[in-house]
Every structure is written in C-alpha cells, then in structure tokens.
Scaffold this active site. Structure first.
Site, PDB file in Angstrom:
ATOM      1  N   HIS A 114      -0.262 -12.558   3.190  1.00 41.41           N
ATOM      2  CA  HIS A 114       0.463 -13.153   2.056  1.00 41.41           C
ATOM      3  C   HIS A 114       0.124 -12.308   0.820  1.00 41.41           C
ATOM      4  O   HIS A 114      -0.964 -11.729   0.741  1.00 41.41           O
ATOM      5  CB  HIS A 114      -0.064 -14.573   1.897  1.00 41.41           C
ATOM      6  CG  HIS A 114       0.674 -15.436   0.939  1.00 41.41           C
ATOM      7  ND1 HIS A 114       0.471 -15.374  -0.424  1.00 41.41           N
ATOM      8  CD2 HIS A 114       1.613 -16.394   1.130  1.00 41.41           C
ATOM      9  CE1 HIS A 114       1.228 -16.271  -1.021  1.00 41.41           C
ATOM     10  NE2 HIS A 114       1.947 -16.900  -0.104  1.00 41.41           N
ATOM     11  N   ASP A 191      -8.298 -15.790   5.233  1.00 41.98           N
ATOM     12  CA  ASP A 191      -7.375 -16.641   4.482  1.00 41.98           C
ATOM     13  C   ASP A 191      -6.906 -17.724   5.450  1.00 41.98           C
ATOM     14  O   ASP A 191      -6.100 -17.469   6.350  1.00 41.98           O
ATOM     15  CB  ASP A 191      -6.208 -15.775   3.983  1.00 41.98           C
ATOM     16  CG  ASP A 191      -5.059 -16.609   3.432  1.00 41.98           C
ATOM     17  OD1 ASP A 191      -5.132 -17.844   3.495  1.00 41.98           O
ATOM     18  OD2 ASP A 191      -4.080 -15.994   2.957  1.00 41.98           O
ATOM     19  N   GLN A 194      -2.997 -21.305   6.217  1.00 50.03           N
ATOM     20  CA  GLN A 194      -2.066 -21.863   7.215  1.00 50.03           C
ATOM     21  C   GLN A 194      -2.772 -22.358   8.461  1.00 50.03           C
ATOM     22  O   GLN A 194      -2.114 -22.664   9.458  1.00 50.03           O
ATOM     23  CB  GLN A 194      -1.024 -20.794   7.614  1.00 50.03           C
ATOM     24  CG  GLN A 194      -0.119 -20.368   6.481  1.00 50.03           C
ATOM     25  CD  GLN A 194       0.768 -21.505   5.966  1.00 50.03           C
ATOM     26  OE1 GLN A 194       0.982 -22.518   6.633  1.00 50.03           O
ATOM     27  NE2 GLN A 194       1.289 -21.334   4.758  1.00 50.03           N
ATOM     28  N   LYS A 217      -1.644 -27.768   1.313  1.00 46.57           N
ATOM     29  CA  LYS A 217      -1.039 -27.447   2.606  1.00 46.57           C
ATOM     30  C   LYS A 217      -1.668 -28.287   3.718  1.00 46.57           C
ATOM     31  O   LYS A 217      -1.371 -28.105   4.890  1.00 46.57           O
ATOM     32  CB  LYS A 217      -1.209 -25.960   2.912  1.00 46.57           C
ATOM     33  CG  LYS A 217      -0.405 -25.059   1.960  1.00 46.57           C
ATOM     34  CD  LYS A 217      -0.550 -23.603   2.341  1.00 46.57           C
ATOM     35  CE  LYS A 217      -0.089 -22.657   1.270  1.00 46.57           C
ATOM     36  NZ  LYS A 217       1.369 -22.586   1.139  1.00 46.57           N
ATOM     37  N   CYS A 355       6.587 -14.586   0.361  1.00 47.21           N
ATOM     38  CA  CYS A 355       5.437 -13.893  -0.248  1.00 47.21           C
ATOM     39  C   CYS A 355       4.778 -12.929   0.728  1.00 47.21           C
ATOM     40  O   CYS A 355       3.546 -12.750   0.711  1.00 47.21           O
ATOM     41  CB  CYS A 355       4.395 -14.870  -0.784  1.00 47.21           C
ATOM     42  SG  CYS A 355       5.010 -15.868  -2.122  1.00 47.21           S
TER      43      CYS A 355
HETATM   44  N1  PLP Z   1      -2.172 -17.379   2.084  1.00 45.43           N
HETATM   45  C1  PLP Z   1      -1.246 -17.824   2.937  1.00 45.43           C
HETATM   46  C2  PLP Z   1      -1.282 -17.368   4.365  1.00 45.43           C
HETATM   47  C3  PLP Z   1      -0.262 -18.703   2.488  1.00 45.43           C
HETATM   48  O1  PLP Z   1       0.679 -19.149   3.333  1.00 45.43           O
HETATM   49  C4  PLP Z   1      -0.256 -19.107   1.130  1.00 45.43           C
HETATM   50  C5  PLP Z   1       0.811 -19.986   0.611  1.00 45.43           C
HETATM   51  O2  PLP Z   1       1.896 -20.044   1.126  1.00 45.43           O
HETATM   52  C6  PLP Z   1      -1.257 -18.635   0.301  1.00 45.43           C
HETATM   53  C7  PLP Z   1      -2.191 -17.775   0.800  1.00 45.43           C
HETATM   54  C8  PLP Z   1      -1.320 -19.049  -1.135  1.00 45.43           C
HETATM   55  O3  PLP Z   1      -1.619 -20.390  -1.234  1.00 45.43           O
HETATM   56  P1  PLP Z   1      -1.580 -21.148  -2.645  1.00 45.43           P
HETATM   57  O4  PLP Z   1      -0.237 -20.845  -3.240  1.00 45.43           O
HETATM   58  O5  PLP Z   1      -1.766 -22.573  -2.272  1.00 45.43           O
HETATM   59  O6  PLP Z   1      -2.703 -20.599  -3.459  1.00 45.43           O
END
Ligand code: PLP
Length: 397
Positions: A114, A191, A194, A217, A355
């Site tokens: 992401h 990270d 998900q 999430k 993203c």
């Molecule tokens: N990393 C992953 C794999 C994501 O799917 C997302 C959000 O869609 C993020 C990071 C960023 O999360 P947040 O916008 O809640 O900080």
C-alpha cells in the site's frame, strides 16, 4: 441488528456492503462504548487527579493490555496507540530512519505494498540518502522469495512488507520473510492492516520486529491504530513527535523522555476510540477468530466460483493462499463504470488503484473493482453481487 448501518437502503435496494478492506462497519457494542465514553467518562488521561481521569486512564490502559493479548505481544510496553496503520508506519520509518539509516543504505519493500508502506520509507530514504529495493511478485500475486533473498547485502537496514495485500488478497508468508530478514540481522516491519480482522495474529510466532494495524478495519472506530514494536528495538528509537505525555522532564536546556510506550504517544490520544477498539476486540473474540477466518475463506471460495459466470471477468490476485479480497475487471470496461452501476443496485465495492499504483503498473491496468469481505458478509451478498454484474454486463460492452 448487530450492525445498524447494514439496514440502510441504497436507491431502494438493500445495502450490500463489500468494501470492508477500506473500512469495516461497527457493531452496536462498539457504537455504545463510544457513546458511553462521551456520556459518562470523557476526560483527559494520565494526568488528572480526579475520578473521571483515573477511570478513563484505567480503561485506556486496560485496552493496551487487551491488544497485547490479542496479538500475543510479550509486554504491554510494546503496544503504542496511533491514529492508524499509516501513522504507525510513519512513526517507525521516521524514528528508525533517523537512528539507523545512512547514505548508501537500503530498505526492502515488497512490490505489492500500500502507498502507506512505500511513501514513509521513501521520505526516510530521501533524508538519509538511502534507497528502496523492491521484492517482485508473480502474475498470480505471489512474492518471489528467491528474488527477496537476493536483495540482501551489507547495506540492507530494514524490510517492510504487508501480511495481506489489500488489492490482491495474497496472504504473505510473514514468518518466512521474517526468518530470512533475521538471518541477515535485518529487522522487519509487517503491515497488518488487512490481516488482523481476518485471522489470529501472533507477533511472537511471526517473530517480526514491528507490526502495524488500524482499528477501523477491524470493527473499531476510525482514529485509532496500533504500532507494535519489540521492546529491545523500540527502546533504541528516538521519539517520533514531541509534546505532552512523551516526556519525563523538560527544561529549556534539555528534555528527558518518558518510558515505553508513552515516549511514542505525544499529546492527547483518542481515548474514546481506543475504548472502542477494546470493544471491537471483545466482539471479534466472542465470534471466534478461527470462525471468522473459516467463514471468510468459504465466502472467498464461493465468490471466486460464482463470479466465473460473469462474461469477460478477469481476476487480479489468484495466489493459493488468499484472504477475503477479490479484484477483477469485466471485459474492457473501466472499473469506475462498473462500480457506479453496482452502486445504483445498492452494492458498495471499491474501484481504482486502492492506493497500490505499483500493482496496477505491474499489470498495465488503470485499476480494478474490488469486493472485500468481513465477518458479517453472507453468501446472499455474493449472490447479489453476481446477479448485479450479470445484469450490468450487457451495458458494459
Ligand atoms: N496498509 C494496507 C495494506 C491497507 O490496506 C491500508 C488501508 O487501506 C493501509 C495500510 C492504510 O491504513 P489507514 O488508512 O487506516 O492508515
């Protein structure tokens, strides 16, 4: 209804909410926790002498211990509350970068990250004069582990990779990725944005150094997230932000910093949202993490089968080990057109690059349509998606 928003009607259709990778809906007990907090408990934590402050502090710290148990961290000192995954990764990239990154160093990220696990590292690299190295992945969406191993050299300082890809649904072999990084004495950040809502996560079993995720999430309110950091490494990092709460003593000449984890929590945190995160964890544990995984795996299999009926459908992300995310295109239609037509039938999906622009570049496409599942998703929701796609398919030619 446990999830009140799911009763919503959209253009006279039942809402079919399949945008759970973007954010999940909230169960009543999470909503009630927020409401109770503001009706009965609201006060600033850690510094007040009065009853409300003491009670709110106790409840806030109780959630820290709950999160510790939820991901099996060794100590609650390893749990830092942030605003979400993005802030958690920025915290690590910034603090780790200032302490450990120098000119000529390298940071390894995967090709399916992401943007929030790419850009913070680019910022840190830019400051230090370091550079990014990228782990490639196959057409199916599987990381190339041989290529990963070949990226390590004496300049490698840290690895950052997601547990589950928000676009491809791939569940990455995080334990193996960690073992490989550690065999080179390189720390790794996972990270988990998900992953945490979809499977039991054990940071000690994975062995990773950092694990980041967002509350929103995983059925919790927006505005709260977690940065888990192994105490040994966290205690070596400089603070990320300065302000109240993160200090021990301040003079104009010199400031000393607070202990872990408070050193990384400058300013007033989102206390109500943290309590909401605690309620969300209770909700998930009551469902059973394994039952949630089994249910979503079933939905993924069912949806993958049923969607084959849609003429011209192409899937992106067909790894053997996947979580409940399906990215697809229908014929040559633009994903946005598909999303807009589905919306008119009450179906909420996400369209675009999610993203993850480098993934789109990898496949040479502008974006995908993404359906993503949660514990409350049903086979009826999948049937509604398939029926709607069959209905709109002729309009897309
Ligand atoms: N990393 C992953 C794999 C994501 O799917 C997302 C959000 O869609 C993020 C990071 C960023 O999360 P947040 O916008 O809640 O900080």
């Amino acid at each position: 209804m446990e999830f009140p928003i799911l009763d919503t009607q959209v253009y006279n259709h039942r809402l079919v909410y399949l945008d759970n990778a973007a954010t999940t809906q909230k169960p009543q007990q999470v909503i009630d926790t927020l409401c109770q907090y503001y009706c009965t408990l609201n006060s600033n934590i850690h510094r007040g002498a009065h009853h409300l402050a003491a009670e709110a502090t106790e409840r806030y710290e109780e959630v820290r211990r709950k999160v510790q148990g939820f991901i099996n961290a060794r100590s609650s000192n390893e749990i830092v509350f942030t605003r979400g995954t993005t802030e958690s990764i920025n915290l690590v990239a910034s603090s780790f970068g200032r302490r450990f990154l120098h000119a000529g160093d390298e940071v390894i990220v995967s090709g399916m990250e992401h943007h929030s696990d790419i850009v913070p590292w680019q910022l840190a690299c830019e400051l230090a004069g370091a550079s990014l190295r990228v782990i490639p992945f196959s057409d199916e969406g599987v990381l190339d582990l041989e290529a990963y191993k070949a990226l390590f050299n004496e300049h490698t300082r840290i690895v950052a990779c997601n547990h589950v890809s928000n676009t491809l649904g791939t569940v990455n072999p995080v334990r193996e990725l960690t073992e490989i990084a550690h065999s080179h004495n390189v720390p790794i950040l996972i990270d988990g944005a998900q992953a945490v809502a979809h499977m039991a996560v054990d940071v000690q079993q994975i062995g990773c150094d950092f694990y980041c995720f967002s509350g929103h999430k995983m059925y919790a309110p927006m505005g709260v997230g977690v940065m888990y950091g192994r105490e040994e490494i966290l205690s070596q990092l400089p603070p990320y932000q300065g302000g109240g709460e993160m200090i021990k003593d301040v003079t104009f000449e010199r400031t000393t910093y607070n202990e872990l984890p408070f050193r990384f929590e400058a300013g007033t945190p989102s206390v109500g949202d943290v309590l909401g995160l605690g309620a969300a964890i209770d909700w998930m544990l009551a469902q059973g993490l394994d039952s949630i995984s089994v249910h979503e795996d079933d939905l993924l299999r069912y949806a993958t089968e049923q969607l084959q009926q849609v003429p011209g459908i192409r899937f992106f992300g067909t790894a053997p080990h996947k979580a409940g995310v399906i990215s697809f295109l229908v014929g040559h239609s633009h994903p946005y057109d598909v999303g807009t037509l589905l919306d008119k039938l009450g179906i909420a999906v996400r369209t675009g690059h999610h993203c993850t622009q480098p993934i789109m570049d990898r496949y040479g496409i502008p974006g995908t349509v993404r359906a993503s599942f949660a514990a409350y998703t049903t086979r009826d929701d999948i049937d509604a998606l398939v029926a709607a796609l069959l209905r709109i398919a002729p309009m897309l030619e």
